[in-house]
Design a protein around this motif. Structure first.
Motif, PDB file in Angstrom:
ATOM      1  N   ALA A  33      27.581  61.981  55.636  1.00 32.42           N
ATOM      2  CA  ALA A  33      26.861  62.280  56.888  1.00 32.42           C
ATOM      3  C   ALA A  33      25.440  61.711  56.824  1.00 32.42           C
ATOM      4  O   ALA A  33      24.825  61.665  55.751  1.00 32.42           O
ATOM      5  CB  ALA A  33      26.805  63.795  57.116  1.00 32.42           C
ATOM      6  N   GLY A  34      24.916  61.306  57.975  1.00 32.74           N
ATOM      7  CA  GLY A  34      23.564  60.761  58.028  1.00 32.74           C
ATOM      8  C   GLY A  34      22.522  61.873  57.884  1.00 32.74           C
ATOM      9  O   GLY A  34      22.724  62.994  58.348  1.00 32.74           O
ATOM     10  N   VAL A  35      21.436  61.538  57.228  1.00 30.36           N
ATOM     11  CA  VAL A  35      20.309  62.465  57.110  1.00 30.36           C
ATOM     12  C   VAL A  35      19.144  61.841  57.867  1.00 30.36           C
ATOM     13  O   VAL A  35      18.827  60.661  57.654  1.00 30.36           O
ATOM     14  CB  VAL A  35      19.952  62.711  55.624  1.00 30.36           C
ATOM     15  CG1 VAL A  35      18.702  63.574  55.489  1.00 30.36           C
ATOM     16  CG2 VAL A  35      21.130  63.358  54.902  1.00 30.36           C
ATOM     17  N   ALA A  36      18.537  62.602  58.768  1.00 27.53           N
ATOM     18  CA  ALA A  36      17.476  62.048  59.613  1.00 27.53           C
ATOM     19  C   ALA A  36      16.245  61.704  58.773  1.00 27.53           C
ATOM     20  O   ALA A  36      15.871  62.462  57.872  1.00 27.53           O
ATOM     21  CB  ALA A  36      17.109  63.058  60.695  1.00 27.53           C
ATOM     22  N   GLY A  37      15.640  60.573  59.082  1.00 26.51           N
ATOM     23  CA  GLY A  37      14.411  60.215  58.373  1.00 26.51           C
ATOM     24  C   GLY A  37      14.311  58.719  58.162  1.00 26.51           C
ATOM     25  O   GLY A  37      15.126  57.939  58.676  1.00 26.51           O
ATOM     26  N   VAL A  38      13.304  58.323  57.423  1.00 25.97           N
ATOM     27  CA  VAL A  38      13.076  56.911  57.100  1.00 25.97           C
ATOM     28  C   VAL A  38      13.185  56.795  55.581  1.00 25.97           C
ATOM     29  O   VAL A  38      12.277  57.200  54.844  1.00 25.97           O
ATOM     30  CB  VAL A  38      11.674  56.465  57.583  1.00 25.97           C
ATOM     31  CG1 VAL A  38      11.412  55.014  57.215  1.00 25.97           C
ATOM     32  CG2 VAL A  38      11.548  56.681  59.100  1.00 25.97           C
ATOM     33  N   PHE A  39      14.346  56.302  55.140  1.00 22.22           N
ATOM     34  CA  PHE A  39      14.628  56.253  53.707  1.00 22.22           C
ATOM     35  C   PHE A  39      14.870  54.816  53.269  1.00 22.22           C
ATOM     36  O   PHE A  39      15.324  53.987  54.052  1.00 22.22           O
ATOM     37  CB  PHE A  39      15.884  57.077  53.386  1.00 22.22           C
ATOM     38  CG  PHE A  39      15.770  58.522  53.799  1.00 22.22           C
ATOM     39  CD1 PHE A  39      14.884  59.364  53.161  1.00 22.22           C
ATOM     40  CD2 PHE A  39      16.543  59.024  54.846  1.00 22.22           C
ATOM     41  CE1 PHE A  39      14.763  60.702  53.540  1.00 22.22           C
ATOM     42  CE2 PHE A  39      16.435  60.352  55.227  1.00 22.22           C
ATOM     43  CZ  PHE A  39      15.540  61.200  54.584  1.00 22.22           C
ATOM     44  N   GLU A  40      14.594  54.567  51.993  1.00 21.97           N
ATOM     45  CA  GLU A  40      14.941  53.283  51.412  1.00 21.97           C
ATOM     46  C   GLU A  40      16.054  53.503  50.391  1.00 21.97           C
ATOM     47  O   GLU A  40      16.457  54.642  50.140  1.00 21.97           O
ATOM     48  CB  GLU A  40      13.690  52.670  50.771  1.00 21.97           C
ATOM     49  CG  GLU A  40      12.664  52.313  51.846  1.00 21.97           C
ATOM     50  CD  GLU A  40      11.399  51.712  51.279  1.00 21.97           C
ATOM     51  OE1 GLU A  40      11.019  52.105  50.149  1.00 21.97           O
ATOM     52  OE2 GLU A  40      10.797  50.870  51.960  1.00 21.97           O
ATOM     53  N   ALA A  41      16.521  52.405  49.805  1.00 21.66           N
ATOM     54  CA  ALA A  41      17.661  52.506  48.893  1.00 21.66           C
ATOM     55  C   ALA A  41      17.385  53.475  47.737  1.00 21.66           C
ATOM     56  O   ALA A  41      18.269  54.198  47.285  1.00 21.66           O
ATOM     57  CB  ALA A  41      18.010  51.132  48.346  1.00 21.66           C
ATOM     58  N   ARG A  42      16.133  53.487  47.300  1.00 16.60           N
ATOM     59  CA  ARG A  42      15.758  54.392  46.206  1.00 16.60           C
ATOM     60  C   ARG A  42      14.467  55.093  46.567  1.00 16.60           C
ATOM     61  O   ARG A  42      13.639  54.535  47.299  1.00 16.60           O
ATOM     62  CB  ARG A  42      15.513  53.605  44.920  1.00 16.60           C
ATOM     63  CG  ARG A  42      16.757  53.098  44.270  1.00 16.60           C
ATOM     64  CD  ARG A  42      16.483  52.528  42.881  1.00 16.60           C
ATOM     65  NE  ARG A  42      17.518  51.568  42.540  1.00 16.60           N
ATOM     66  CZ  ARG A  42      17.476  50.293  42.898  1.00 16.60           C
ATOM     67  NH1 ARG A  42      16.439  49.817  43.547  1.00 16.60           N
ATOM     68  NH2 ARG A  42      18.475  49.482  42.591  1.00 16.60           N
ATOM     69  N   PRO A  43      14.236  56.290  46.004  1.00 19.88           N
ATOM     70  CA  PRO A  43      12.952  56.954  46.266  1.00 19.88           C
ATOM     71  C   PRO A  43      11.836  56.305  45.454  1.00 19.88           C
ATOM     72  O   PRO A  43      12.107  55.619  44.463  1.00 19.88           O
ATOM     73  CB  PRO A  43      13.203  58.382  45.762  1.00 19.88           C
ATOM     74  CG  PRO A  43      14.234  58.221  44.680  1.00 19.88           C
ATOM     75  CD  PRO A  43      15.110  57.074  45.105  1.00 19.88           C
ATOM     76  N   GLY A  44      10.604  56.517  45.874  1.00 16.84           N
ATOM     77  CA  GLY A  44       9.469  56.083  45.075  1.00 16.84           C
ATOM     78  C   GLY A  44       9.346  56.948  43.822  1.00 16.84           C
ATOM     79  O   GLY A  44      10.010  57.977  43.695  1.00 16.84           O
ATOM     80  N   VAL A  45       8.463  56.525  42.915  1.00 13.89           N
ATOM     81  CA  VAL A  45       8.341  57.243  41.631  1.00 13.89           C
ATOM     82  C   VAL A  45       6.902  57.707  41.402  1.00 13.89           C
ATOM     83  O   VAL A  45       6.464  57.871  40.274  1.00 13.89           O
ATOM     84  CB  VAL A  45       8.820  56.357  40.453  1.00 13.89           C
ATOM     85  CG1 VAL A  45      10.303  56.123  40.538  1.00 13.89           C
ATOM     86  CG2 VAL A  45       8.063  55.020  40.425  1.00 13.89           C
ATOM     87  N   TRP A  46       6.176  57.929  42.500  1.00 15.75           N
ATOM     88  CA  TRP A  46       4.760  58.308  42.364  1.00 15.75           C
ATOM     89  C   TRP A  46       4.597  59.691  41.741  1.00 15.75           C
ATOM     90  O   TRP A  46       3.651  59.961  41.003  1.00 15.75           O
ATOM     91  CB  TRP A  46       4.066  58.239  43.726  1.00 15.75           C
ATOM     92  CG  TRP A  46       2.615  58.601  43.667  1.00 15.75           C
ATOM     93  CD1 TRP A  46       2.044  59.776  44.076  1.00 15.75           C
ATOM     94  CD2 TRP A  46       1.535  57.800  43.146  1.00 15.75           C
ATOM     95  NE1 TRP A  46       0.687  59.758  43.849  1.00 15.75           N
ATOM     96  CE2 TRP A  46       0.357  58.552  43.281  1.00 15.75           C
ATOM     97  CE3 TRP A  46       1.465  56.525  42.581  1.00 15.75           C
ATOM     98  CZ2 TRP A  46      -0.894  58.067  42.877  1.00 15.75           C
ATOM     99  CZ3 TRP A  46       0.217  56.043  42.186  1.00 15.75           C
ATOM    100  CH2 TRP A  46      -0.930  56.803  42.327  1.00 15.75           C
TER     101      TRP A  46
END
Ligand code: SF4
Length: 370
Positions: free
Chosen positions: A338-351
């Motif tokens: 299922a889709g999750v609303a938002g603006v995502f990239e292939a991987r999360p950042g690591v900050w």
């Protein structure tokens, strides 16, 4: 409104002359009507030479690279760093202000870092930030500066985030959000009485901004409500707020309930109990909202994101740290698709949780012009 010696600043873009000789600022719904030398309620805009000037252009209260989750934004480029800054002053008068040293500042101008839009963007790129956040006080009152920085950022591939109370007049609103990619809007309570008594503002104007964002823009936005014991935390009020968000904005707008700590003019009001936040979250979920969070407390369950379809935990969070990532490369739940609303990239950042203050420009009273 206060009178003053000569006001140094750059011309504002939203004002008009009145027939009675005053000049009206059209940036926010206060519409301050000023005589020569007077400042508006926000203190950083005033009338000089028959026009409204912004006295904080190019002057910041400091720069810091933060996690985007701290804004808070949980569905916008999770895990990435954002360069945050604000100026001085505010157009609200919240008695519970949690940033009052900045928002109520009167004499900060000479102490602040002077930084041009290009210098700020250079620093964002050098620091690895994906976005610049206009925050701490409110980009509404430093609109012209925020827009010039945002324009320079966009030209170089850096995104823009507004952290705002949403108390802004229509034309200024259009100008500000045209340059923003994401926003967190404070919805401070859900009665006109609350806004009037504690912020000397109007709830209706904030709701208009939220509806504008939903209807007229592609800005990704989330909402934050600081729950203050005895003032806006009644279950009925929280329920009315959630029903309004659900009906007018839809189930996919994330809602953050955050904990108050005694501050500014409300030192006698206690901290928000964790239980109040979890109850509010339950009310919001029962109203149909899909992404509801608790903030400023230890609550990994209430800070994580769950699939709206199967309930699997798709992003685990502990405060501002991502502890689990179960989204596909295109932002879908790994378990059910299922889709999750938002603006995502292939991987999360690591900050992670890091907070890195940085210096930009010089600590003196250099004047910057747009
Ligand atoms: S921004 Fe708002 S508070 Fe400030 S001068 Fe303009 S109308 Fe008044």
């Amino acid at each position: 409104m206060t009178g003053d010696m000569r006001l140094e600043g750059v011309p504002g873009r939203h004002w008009h002359a009145l027939e009675d000789g005053r000049v009206q600022c059209d940036v926010c719904p206060r519409y301050c009507k000023l005589r020569e030398g007077q400042r508006g309620l926000c203190f950083v805009r005033g009338r000089q030479d028959n026009q409204i000037v912004l006295t904080t252009y190019g002057r910041s209260s400091g720069f810091c690279i933060d996690p985007i989750e701290k804004k808070p934004l949980n569905h916008y480029l999770p895990g990435t760093p954002v360069l945050s800054f604000g100026t001085a002053g505010c157009n609200l008068t919240c008695k519970f202000c949690q940033n009052w040293d900045i928002s109520k500042a009167r004499e900060m101008d000479r102490l602040m870092d002077a930084a041009s839009p290009d210098e700020i963007v250079d620093a964002a790129i050098a620091g690895g930030a994906r976005s610049i956040a206009y925050t701490y006080n409110d980009p509404v009152i430093f609109l012209e500066y925020a827009v010039d920085v945002a324009r320079a950022a966009r030209a170089r591939g850096i995104r823009n985030v507004a952290v705002t109370a949403g108390y802004i007049a229509p034309a200024a609103r259009e100008e500000l959000f045209r340059w923003m990619n994401a926003a967190n809007v404070d919805l401070k309570g859900f009665t006109e009485t609350f806004y009037k008594r504690l912020c000397t503002a109007q709830l209706g104007a904030v709701l208009e901004t939220l509806e504008y964002l939903k209807r007229e823009t592609t800005v990704w936005f989330e909402i934050t409500t600081l729950l203050i014991p005895g003032h806006n935390d009644r279950p009925q009020e929280v329920g009315a707020l959630c029903d309004w968000v659900m009906t007018r904005l839809g189930p996919d707008v994330p809602l953050h309930f955050t904990a108050f700590h005694p501050d500014y003019k409300m030192l006698d009001t206690p901290h928000t109990p964790r239980r109040t936040l979890t109850t509010a979250r339950d009310i919001a979920l029962a109203a149909g909202l899909r992404y509801v969070y608790t903030g400023n407390v230890d609550d990994e369950l209430g800070q994580s994101t769950y699939c709206p379809n199967c309930g699997a935990r798709v992003i685990g969070r502990d405060w501002y740290e991502i502890t689990a990532w179960n989204l596909t490369r295109d932002g879908r739940c790994h378990a059910c698709g299922a889709g999750v609303a938002g603006v995502f990239e292939a991987r999360p950042g690591v900050w992670g949780q890091r907070r890195a203050p940085i210096r930009i420009g010089s600590k003196h009273d250099r004047t910057l012009a747009p």
